[in-house]
Scaffold this active site. Structure first.
Site, PDB file in Angstrom:
ATOM      1  N   GLY A  14       0.833  -1.212   0.000  1.00  0.00           N
ATOM      2  CA  GLY A  14       0.000   0.000   0.000  1.00  0.00           C
ATOM      3  C   GLY A  14       0.863   1.255   0.000  1.00  0.00           C
ATOM      4  N   ASP A 106       4.875  -4.637   6.147  1.00  0.00           N
ATOM      5  CA  ASP A 106       5.410  -5.939   6.570  1.00  0.00           C
ATOM      6  C   ASP A 106       5.470  -6.959   5.430  1.00  0.00           C
ATOM      7  OD1 ASP A 106       2.674  -6.187   6.552  1.00  0.00           O
ATOM      8  OD2 ASP A 106       2.579  -7.436   8.352  1.00  0.00           O
ATOM      9  N   THR A 129       4.327   2.614   5.610  1.00  0.00           N
ATOM     10  CA  THR A 129       2.935   2.151   5.715  1.00  0.00           C
ATOM     11  C   THR A 129       2.178   3.083   6.653  1.00  0.00           C
ATOM     12  OG1 THR A 129       1.480   0.429   6.628  1.00  0.00           O
ATOM     13  CG2 THR A 129       3.714   0.459   7.481  1.00  0.00           C
ATOM     14  N   ASP A 133       2.584  -0.529  11.910  1.00  0.00           N
ATOM     15  CA  ASP A 133       2.600  -1.829  12.585  1.00  0.00           C
ATOM     16  C   ASP A 133       3.934  -2.570  12.453  1.00  0.00           C
ATOM     17  OD1 ASP A 133       2.341  -2.232   9.870  1.00  0.00           O
ATOM     18  OD2 ASP A 133       0.809  -3.786  10.032  1.00  0.00           O
ATOM     19  N   ARG A 175      -5.218  -2.271   8.985  1.00  0.00           N
ATOM     20  CA  ARG A 175      -5.166  -3.730   8.815  1.00  0.00           C
ATOM     21  C   ARG A 175      -5.482  -4.390  10.152  1.00  0.00           C
ATOM     22  NH1 ARG A 175      -3.320  -6.175   4.065  1.00  0.00           N
ATOM     23  NH2 ARG A 175      -2.100  -4.375   3.507  1.00  0.00           N
TER      24      ARG A 175
HETATM   25  O1  F6P Z   1      -1.384  -1.582   4.670  1.00  0.00           O
HETATM   26  C1  F6P Z   1      -1.951  -0.372   4.306  1.00  0.00           C
HETATM   27  C2  F6P Z   1      -3.431  -0.517   4.062  1.00  0.00           C
HETATM   28  O2  F6P Z   1      -3.936   0.759   3.720  1.00  0.00           O
HETATM   29  C3  F6P Z   1      -4.221  -1.126   5.225  1.00  0.00           C
HETATM   30  O3  F6P Z   1      -4.498  -0.199   6.240  1.00  0.00           O
HETATM   31  C4  F6P Z   1      -5.434  -1.630   4.508  1.00  0.00           C
HETATM   32  O4  F6P Z   1      -6.008  -2.713   5.205  1.00  0.00           O
HETATM   33  C5  F6P Z   1      -4.886  -2.104   3.180  1.00  0.00           C
HETATM   34  O5  F6P Z   1      -3.671  -1.404   2.979  1.00  0.00           O
HETATM   35  C6  F6P Z   1      -5.796  -1.898   2.000  1.00  0.00           C
HETATM   36  O6  F6P Z   1      -5.196  -2.445   0.884  1.00  0.00           O
HETATM   37  P1  F6P Z   1      -5.678  -2.217  -0.629  1.00  0.00           P
HETATM   38  O7  F6P Z   1      -5.301  -0.827  -1.033  1.00  0.00           O
HETATM   39  O8  F6P Z   1      -4.931  -3.250  -1.399  1.00  0.00           O
HETATM   40  O9  F6P Z   1      -7.156  -2.402  -0.617  1.00  0.00           O
END
Ligand code: F6P
Length: 326
Positions: A14, A106, A129, A133, A175
């Site tokens: 992300g 991670d 991120t 975390d 997350r």
């Molecule tokens: O890890 C960053 C994050 O924004 C999390 O907070 C969230 O759960 C996830 O990525 C969402 O991922 P995507 O953009 O692939 O839907």
């Protein structure tokens, strides 16, 4: 270990505000020390498919203030296979890249750890991120900006919640970590935060109701961390509708707007500092560590430790929120 002459840099997973500031810092520090830099597009996907371009100082001009990542990002299935990683290694060698800097969360650092183990490639990770975390760094690149974005939104929701005397559940990202939820709840003066870290210990909705939120207030905002462990904001709104039908409930899911926007000063400085330290670490012969900041000092954290998913929530903050929300 042979001398490092060329660094590859990629952003993965992300996106997070401040990734561009980190790309700029890695590129410019490397060039400052006489190293060559190659930008790898779309994370590990670009390493597997060979989307790689030389970066000069001008390639990273005018990006420190931009959200997102100029290198693009992706979640890459191929890199999870031994064949994909072999292809990535061959492309790295073909391009003359001797060491990798990976900016991500991670999942991205887990990928770097596996790659480094299999191919004896020096890899340095930067914590990028919004979730905060990763163990071993006080904050991650993007977290502070996301927190401030949430704060702006919740301040606005407060206006309508107060006017209509409603109970709002606001869902934030993270997350399976409650850092964004707990800290935004404190900063926005919310009545409670429902976080995954406590999902098995107590019924957090019951706690909130028991805390007597209607004694002194006619409206309330509860921040809920997205997670299968909490069930998310909709779950709690449904429960309130069934168990406490006297309350007028609404839900707001903030979603991906939390990942965008110009990085705060904190994130730009953190990213610049970590990016410069990544090159120092490579020049010192460090490998397979994440660069973090603890108590305002740069530290090296082995990948395995950083990604263990056990960064603790500060219990003191939970007590602060409880006391301030009476
Ligand atoms: O890890 C960053 C994050 O924004 C999390 O907070 C969230 O759960 C996830 O990525 C969402 O991922 P995507 O953009 O692939 O839907």
């Amino acid at each position: 270990m042979s001398e490092v002459k060329c660094i590859g840099i990629l952003t993965s997973g992300g996106d997070a505000p401040g990734m561009n500031a980190a790309i700029r810092a890695v590129t410019r520090t490397a060039i400052y020390h006489g190293l060559q830099v190659k930008g790898i597009y779309r994370g590990y996907k670009g390493l597997v498919s060979g989307e790689i371009k030389e970066f000069k100082s001008q390639n990273v001009s005018n990006i420190i203030q931009l959200g997102g990542t100029i290198l693009k990002t992706a979640r890459c299935k191929e890199f999870r296979t031994p064949e994909g990683r072999k292809q990535a290694y061959e492309n790295m060698k073909k391009e003359g890249i001797d060491a990798l800097v990976v900016i991500g969360g991670d999942g991205s650092l887990s990928g770097a750890r596996t790659f480094a183990q299999e191919f004896d490639v020096p890899c340095i990770g930067l914590p990028g991120t919004i979730d905060n975390d990763l163990y071993g760094t006080d904050t991650t690149i993007g977290y502070d900006t996301a927190l401030n974005t949430i704060l702006n939104c919740v301040d606005k929701i407060r206006d309508t919640a107060t006017s209509h005397e409603r109970l709002f559940f606001v869902e934030v990202m993270g997350r399976d970590a409650g850092f964004l939820a707990l800290n935004s709840a404190i900063a926005a003066g919310c009545e409670a935060a429902i976080i995954p870290e406590f999902s098995t210990e107590v019924d957090q909705l019951e706690e909130f109701i028991k805390n007597g939120f209607r004694k002194s207030k006619n409206s309330s905002i509860v921040i809920v961390a997205e997670s299968e462990l909490t069930g998310g904001a909709m779950h709690y709104a449904e429960r309130v509708k069934n168990e406490y039908p006297q309350y007028d409930v609404r839900v707001t899911i903030l979603g991906h707007l939390q990942r965008g926007g110009s990085p705060t000063a904190h994130d730009r400085i953190l990213a610049s500092r970590l990016g410069a330290a990544a090159i120092d670490a490579i020049l010192e012969g460090q490998r397979n560590v994440m660069i973090g900041v603890q108590n305002d000092e740069v530290v090296y954290v082995p990948f395995t430790r950083a990604i263990k998913k056990d960064k603790p929530i500060q219990h003191e903050l939970v007590d602060v929120l409880k006391a301030l929300s009476i």
